[in-house]
Design a protein around this motif. Structure first.
Motif, mmCIF file in Angstrom:
data_model
loop_
_atom_site.group_PDB
_atom_site.id
_atom_site.type_symbol
_atom_site.label_atom_id
_atom_site.label_comp_id
_atom_site.label_asym_id
_atom_site.label_seq_id
_atom_site.Cartn_x
_atom_site.Cartn_y
_atom_site.Cartn_z
ATOM 1 N N LYS A 20 -2.143 11.055 -9.195
ATOM 2 C CA LYS A 20 -3.117 11.887 -8.581
ATOM 3 C C LYS A 20 -2.692 13.206 -8.685
ATOM 4 O O LYS A 20 -3.725 13.891 -9.286
ATOM 5 C CB LYS A 20 -3.595 11.487 -6.933
ATOM 6 C CG LYS A 20 -4.532 10.874 -6.731
ATOM 7 C CD LYS A 20 -4.862 11.077 -5.369
ATOM 8 C CE LYS A 20 -6.459 10.827 -5.243
ATOM 9 N NZ LYS A 20 -7.579 11.130 -6.157
ATOM 10 N N SER A 61 -13.595 1.544 -6.620
ATOM 11 C CA SER A 61 -12.043 1.413 -6.728
ATOM 12 C C SER A 61 -11.012 2.372 -5.915
ATOM 13 O O SER A 61 -10.350 2.072 -5.075
ATOM 14 C CB SER A 61 -11.376 1.299 -8.022
ATOM 15 O OG SER A 61 -10.150 1.510 -8.109
ATOM 16 N N SER A 62 -11.831 3.603 -5.768
ATOM 17 C CA SER A 62 -11.370 4.633 -4.931
ATOM 18 C C SER A 62 -11.392 4.322 -3.484
ATOM 19 O O SER A 62 -10.748 4.637 -2.566
ATOM 20 C CB SER A 62 -12.037 6.201 -5.289
ATOM 21 O OG SER A 62 -11.596 6.417 -6.616
ATOM 22 N N GLU A 103 -7.468 1.017 2.115
ATOM 23 C CA GLU A 103 -5.968 0.633 2.176
ATOM 24 C C GLU A 103 -5.104 1.597 2.998
ATOM 25 O O GLU A 103 -4.270 1.331 3.824
ATOM 26 C CB GLU A 103 -5.175 0.146 0.689
ATOM 27 C CG GLU A 103 -5.981 -0.861 0.271
ATOM 28 C CD GLU A 103 -5.815 -2.252 1.016
ATOM 29 O OE1 GLU A 103 -4.861 -2.612 1.794
ATOM 30 O OE2 GLU A 103 -6.690 -3.178 0.967
ATOM 31 N N LYS A 116 2.097 1.658 -3.400
ATOM 32 C CA LYS A 116 0.865 2.150 -4.202
ATOM 33 C C LYS A 116 0.565 3.710 -3.890
ATOM 34 O O LYS A 116 0.438 4.465 -4.881
ATOM 35 C CB LYS A 116 -0.194 1.424 -3.969
ATOM 36 C CG LYS A 116 -0.919 0.474 -5.059
ATOM 37 C CD LYS A 116 -2.109 -0.064 -4.690
ATOM 38 C CE LYS A 116 -2.516 -1.289 -5.379
ATOM 39 N NZ LYS A 116 -3.629 -1.813 -5.020
ATOM 40 N N VAL A 117 0.542 4.004 -2.791
ATOM 41 C CA VAL A 117 0.483 5.322 -2.413
ATOM 42 C C VAL A 117 1.482 6.363 -2.954
ATOM 43 O O VAL A 117 1.055 7.260 -3.612
ATOM 44 C CB VAL A 117 0.147 5.393 -0.773
ATOM 45 C CG1 VAL A 117 0.578 7.018 -0.265
ATOM 46 C CG2 VAL A 117 -0.723 4.790 -0.042
ATOM 47 N N VAL A 119 0.966 -1.296 0.021
ATOM 48 C CA VAL A 119 0.134 0.009 -0.089
ATOM 49 C C VAL A 119 0.901 1.244 0.043
ATOM 50 O O VAL A 119 0.524 2.230 -0.836
ATOM 51 C CB VAL A 119 -1.044 -0.001 1.279
ATOM 52 C CG1 VAL A 119 -1.527 1.515 1.495
ATOM 53 C CG2 VAL A 119 -2.126 -1.013 1.083
ATOM 54 N N LYS A 135 0.238 6.585 -6.653
ATOM 55 C CA LYS A 135 -0.839 7.089 -6.683
ATOM 56 C C LYS A 135 -0.572 8.614 -6.447
ATOM 57 O O LYS A 135 -1.208 9.532 -7.113
ATOM 58 C CB LYS A 135 -1.713 6.510 -5.710
ATOM 59 C CG LYS A 135 -2.472 5.181 -6.037
ATOM 60 C CD LYS A 135 -3.804 5.122 -6.849
ATOM 61 C CE LYS A 135 -4.171 3.929 -7.079
ATOM 62 N NZ LYS A 135 -5.153 3.607 -8.441
ATOM 63 N N LYS A 165 -11.862 1.586 -2.038
ATOM 64 C CA LYS A 165 -11.085 0.349 -1.514
ATOM 65 C C LYS A 165 -9.628 0.805 -1.383
ATOM 66 O O LYS A 165 -8.955 0.762 -0.414
ATOM 67 C CB LYS A 165 -10.870 -0.767 -2.624
ATOM 68 C CG LYS A 165 -12.032 -1.750 -2.711
ATOM 69 C CD LYS A 165 -11.656 -2.968 -3.402
ATOM 70 C CE LYS A 165 -12.774 -3.800 -3.401
ATOM 71 N NZ LYS A 165 -12.703 -4.733 -4.415
ATOM 72 N N PHE A 166 -9.307 1.880 -2.214
ATOM 73 C CA PHE A 166 -7.941 2.378 -2.062
ATOM 74 C C PHE A 166 -7.985 3.256 -0.816
ATOM 75 O O PHE A 166 -6.625 3.082 0.034
ATOM 76 C CB PHE A 166 -7.815 3.453 -3.366
ATOM 77 C CG PHE A 166 -6.476 4.505 -3.201
ATOM 78 C CD1 PHE A 166 -6.731 5.528 -2.862
ATOM 79 C CD2 PHE A 166 -5.114 3.882 -3.314
ATOM 80 C CE1 PHE A 166 -5.537 6.763 -2.941
ATOM 81 C CE2 PHE A 166 -4.197 4.527 -3.147
ATOM 82 C CZ PHE A 166 -4.357 6.089 -2.976
ATOM 83 N N TYR A 167 -8.947 4.164 -0.466
ATOM 84 C CA TYR A 167 -8.991 4.956 0.761
ATOM 85 C C TYR A 167 -8.825 3.997 1.869
ATOM 86 O O TYR A 167 -8.499 4.378 2.956
ATOM 87 C CB TYR A 167 -9.978 5.891 0.800
ATOM 88 C CG TYR A 167 -9.838 7.086 0.042
ATOM 89 C CD1 TYR A 167 -10.623 7.540 -0.855
ATOM 90 C CD2 TYR A 167 -8.602 7.851 0.305
ATOM 91 C CE1 TYR A 167 -10.399 8.664 -1.718
ATOM 92 C CE2 TYR A 167 -8.381 8.845 -0.542
ATOM 93 C CZ TYR A 167 -9.197 9.297 -1.579
ATOM 94 O OH TYR A 167 -9.099 10.434 -2.139
#
Lengths: 341, 560
Positions: B303, B329-330, B336, B295-296, B292, B299, B332-334
């Protein structure tokens, strides 16, 4: 006729002279300060009594009359700063305590507590003092004007209730050896010294120990009898393999049983304990306090000022090996604060 | 002849009368002179004693001088002055002694207390301190806490629950009776030699279990390892080691400290039930977090680019259609990223768009659940419960709610007990702080509020007493007058007023002395101080007026 008149005049003058004398006496009586009815030379005030001394007065006799305690004669001497009484002088007797705790500007009083065990005519050991040595020691105390005090006086001193003589000493005897009765007691009587005896009750009546009758005789003489446990076990620690519960149960027995026996045989309440071997611990102190005891005596060397812990009072063991010089070293009666700084 | 005879009689009679009169005055003059001399002697002695700092002897001598010369105002004033001086000096040295004792400089404390008694042997406090404070105490006081039993107290204080009988003995209570919280028990202090005992495995095991209940896992580990050193085949001790490590690992895992959690958990016997699942769970969490984070980072970069594009589109006012898949998807992202509020918001938007979207519902619940756990880990139990109670369907929620409530309860009681400990140690402000924290965790706590109120009253009382000891009597009275309904306070106020009256009198008398010595300004100053202590003093105001008018007259006289 002339002769007769002269005689008459002479008689008249004598008569008038007598009237003069009695009138003056009467006048004196009317202008006196408040007095004790039987004693025209005493004045009582709130804080003191002023006494005009007479021939035969001593400090002790004045203390007995005015303070109801002959042993307080030293207070009167100390207060008036005089060595002897001169008849016809005004002396001031303080009515309220002063010098409590023996506190002076440069230090404070300490009271030595001496500890004896056994006595013998000839043999000496650490705990056995010969008759001759004991006599020499008591004589030294007497001649050098030490004042042997009772246990109660000592406790009053510790509680800052009342002063004691500046050269006070407390004599204690442990266990209840018969030799104390045979050898030390007569010497103490000779010098008029009081003493405190700590007995362990399992010893009483045994072969070399005093009997209850002998101990009673000592109490009737004026000695104080206090507790030294039942079996003389070391109270400060557990025996090998002894559980704490058993230790505590034993502690109860060691202190309460002798208390009960002393009350039964001597009609006396124990308020002090001398620890066997001089050893103690905090639980023993707690136990003693819980049962109303006022003091506990060790065998630790050192001085006893008024603020010593009542349950850790120090005593100097007087060894049979001591010379008189060694004995004297245990007689510290004052702590000079200037020396310690 | 007859006349001569009569003349002789008259002359003799006159002689008698004159002699008597002379006799009266001589004898009374003599007795009065004697008493006066003695009184003077004692006054001189008093001065000598004062110079050598033997104030008690000085006071005794002055009192005797006063007895011998009643009504002598100078002696009275001197006596009052000396008595006052000795009391002030005694207080001052006593306070110094207390200060040294606090710093553990016992010798200096002792010297100060002795000096205080030198000045005033009737002053019991320095005497009590000398006797008690500088020697080990025989007893300690223990305030009973909730759920305390004699065995628990014995374990806490003596590290041996079997010594409970000792506490019962010294408090004259039965061993098995329930204890009332707040009762103060008297416990004998035991020297180390009585507390240290031979190793008893069963005893130690019971102690370890006791600490396990209290969640003191460090202590449990220490005791269990000690048992195993004596007997490495003791299975109960081994179990306790494993159980403690597992619990410690779980606690660390909940705080997100996966590395430390796994370090502890890996020490546990692999066959210990449940340990493998926990290790696997935290290993996964650790990996996920690593992913994560990567990914962050990616992202965040993309972003930033998207944001730019969005802004451009906004500017062009192009409306984007709502894309459920993208939103999901957003969310789920948040999730994580542990941004549960945002995940929940998005799930909410999806549900608005599509009320029957099962996945969105689940996501919303998961977000709330994780948010609730996060809040409880931050000790925000009320907010956590509020959130968890909103969850409609999610496995584990009732158990989690129960756990949170239990933790809250434990924390509440821990703060409450800490407050009681502080209270027993007379740290009142700290006690209030702990009880306030208790109320944060449990606003309905049955005792905390009452205890806070009680402690605040005691703080006020203590402050009042302190101010009075500093001589700030007015301020002290102001404080104490706010609490007159409390026991002991009216008596304290009465004492304070009495002290103020005494002080007022001292200043008044000093003023009189100055006045007699013609020091008028100083006299006025003293009488003004009298009025500070006693505004209703019957004479001070009058005397001030009188003195001031005299001063004026003198000034006018000087000018002329």
């Amino acid at each position: 006729m002339k002769i007769h008149r002269k005689k008459l005049s002479a008689l008249l003058l004598c008569f008038l002279f007598l009237i003069l004398i009695s009138a003056c006496v009467q006048t004196q009586k009317k202008t006196k300060m408040p007095v004790v009815p039987d004693d025209t030379a005493t004045r009582i005030y709130e804080n003191c009594i002023v006494v005009r001394t007479r021939a035969g007065d001593t400090f002790s006799s004045l203390a007995a009359t005015y303070l109801k305690d002959y042993s307080k004669g030293w207070l009167i001497r100390e207060f008036n700063d005089m060595e002897a009484i001169e008849p016809g002088k005004d002396i001031v007797i303080p009515r309220k305590p002063f010098l409590r705790g023996g506190l002076k500007a440069n230090g404070y009083q300490t009271v030595p507590v001496l500890l004896y065990h056994k006595f013998s005519k000839k043999t000496t050991s650490k705990y056995t003092v010969t008759q001759a040595a004991f006599e020499e020691q008591m004589k030294y105390l007497k001649e050098n004007k030490y004042r042997i005090i009772t246990l109660n006086r000592f406790l009053d001193f510790l509680d800052l209730n009342a002063p004691v003589h500046p050269k006070s000493v407390l004599l204690t005897f442990d266990d209840g050896w018969k030799s104390m009765y045979d050898i030390a007691f007569p010497i103490l009587k000779k010098y008029g010294f009081p003493a405190t005896l700590f007995v362990y009750t399992d010893f009483v009546g045994k072969d070399r120990a005093m009997s209850w009758d002998q101990i009673r005789e000592l109490t009737e003489y004026g000695f104080d009898i206090q507790c030294h446990t039942k079996t003389h076990r070391d109270l400060s620690k557990l025996n090998r393999n002894e559980s704490f519960e058993n230790y505590f149960a034993d502690l109860e027995k060691e202190i309460l049983v002798p208390s009960h026996l002393i009350a039964k045989h001597l009609n006396k309440k124990c308020t002090c304990l001398a620890y066997p071997f001089g050893k103690t611990n905090s639980l023993v102190t707690a136990f003693l306090m819980e049962h109303g005891y006022k003091a506990g005596f060790t065998t630790g060397k050192g001085q006893n000022p008024f603020f010593v812990n009542n349950f850790l009072i120090r005593r100097a063991v007087v060894s049979g090996k001591y010379s008189i010089e060694d004995f004297i070293k245990n007689l510290d009666i004052f702590f000079d604060e200037r020396r310690s700084k | 002849m007859r006349n001569k005879f009569l003349k002789s009689c008259m002359i003799a009679g006159l002689v008698v009368i004159i002699s008597c009169i002379f006799g009266i005055s001589v004898s009374s003059a003599l007795s009065e002179k004697g008493v006066s001399d003695l009184s003077e002697q004692y006054r001189i002695k008093a001065r000598e004693y004062e110079e050598t700092r033997e104030l008690q002897r000085a006071i005794t001598s002055l009192k005797i001088a006063g007895d011998l010369a009643p009504g002598n105002k100078e002696i009275l004033l001197e006596t009052d002055r000396l008595v006052s001086k000795s009391e002030i000096e005694a207080q001052s040295h006593f306070k110094k002694g207390l200060s040294y004792a606090e710093k553990n400089d016992l010798k200096a404390a002792r010297d100060e207390f002795i000096t205080a008694l030198r000045y005033n042997p009737d002053f019991r406090e320095p005497f009590e301190h000398l006797k008690n404070m500088l020697h080990p105490e025989a007893f300690m006081m223990y305030p009973v806490e909730k759920k305390d039993t004699l065995k628990m107290i014995a374990l806490k204080v003596y590290q041996d629950y079997k010594k409970d009988f000792l506490i019962a003995y010294f408090n004259d209570i039965e061993q098995n009776i329930p204890l009332k919280p707040g009762t103060v028990l008297k416990l004998p202090v035991l020297d180390k030699i009585l507390v240290q005992k031979q190793f008893d495995a069963e005893d130690e095991l019971n102690r370890a279990k006791f600490y396990f209940e209290l969640e003191e896992y460090d202590l449990v580990l220490a005791i269990s390892k000690k048992i195993l050193r004596h007997d490495d085949s003791n299975t109960e001790a081994a179990d306790l080691v494993n159980a403690s490590c597992r619990q410690m690992g779980i606690l660390l895992g909940r705080q997100g400290r996966y590395d430390q959690a796994l370090e502890i958990l890996n020490k546990i016997d692999p066959d210990y039930p449940g340990v493998q699942e926990v290790i696997n769970k935290y290993s996964v969490h650790k990996k996920v977090r690593k992913k994560v984070r990567k990914k962050v980072q990616d992202k965040v970069q993309s972003k930033a680019q998207d944001k730019v594009q969005e802004e451009v589109q906004d500017k062009l006012q192009i409306q984007k259609p709502f894309n459920v898949e993208d939103a999901f998807s957003s969310a789920k992202f948040y999730l994580e990223l542990e941004e549960y509020d945002k995940a929940h918001d998005i799930a909410g938007k999806i549900l608005k768009y599509d009320n029957f979207n099962r996945e969105a519902k689940d996501l919303a619940n998961v977000s709330l659940y994780r948010k609730g756990i996060q809040l409880s880990q931050q000790d925000k139990y009320y907010q956590a419960l509020e959130i968890l109670n909103k969850i409609t369907e999610h496995p584990g929620v009732p158990e989690t709610i129960a756990e949170v409530k239990q933790t809250m309860k434990n924390k509440t009681e821990a703060h409450y007990r800490q407050g009681v400990k502080y209270f027993a140690e007379e740290k009142l402000e700290e006690a209030v702080e702990e009880w306030e924290k208790t109320l944060e965790f449990d606003p309905e706590h049955p005792n905390a509020e009452k205890e806070i109120e009680n402690a605040r009253i005691l703080i006020l009382y203590r402050d009042g007493i302190q101010l009075s000891q500093q001589g700030k009597y007015g301020q002290a009275l102001e404080i104490l007058n706010r609490m007159t309904e409390h026991p002991g306070v009216p008596e304290t106020i009465a004492e304070l007023k009495q002290t103020m009256k005494i002080k007022a009198e001292e200043h008044y008398r000093q003023g009189v002395k100055y006045f007699v010595d013609e020091k008028l300004e100083e006299a006025v100053e003293e009488w003004e101080k009298t009025l500070e202590f006693d505004p209703e003093h019957s004479n001070a105001e009058k005397e001030i007026e009188n003195a001031r008018s005299l001063i004026q007259k003198l000034k006018k006289g000087n000018k002329k």
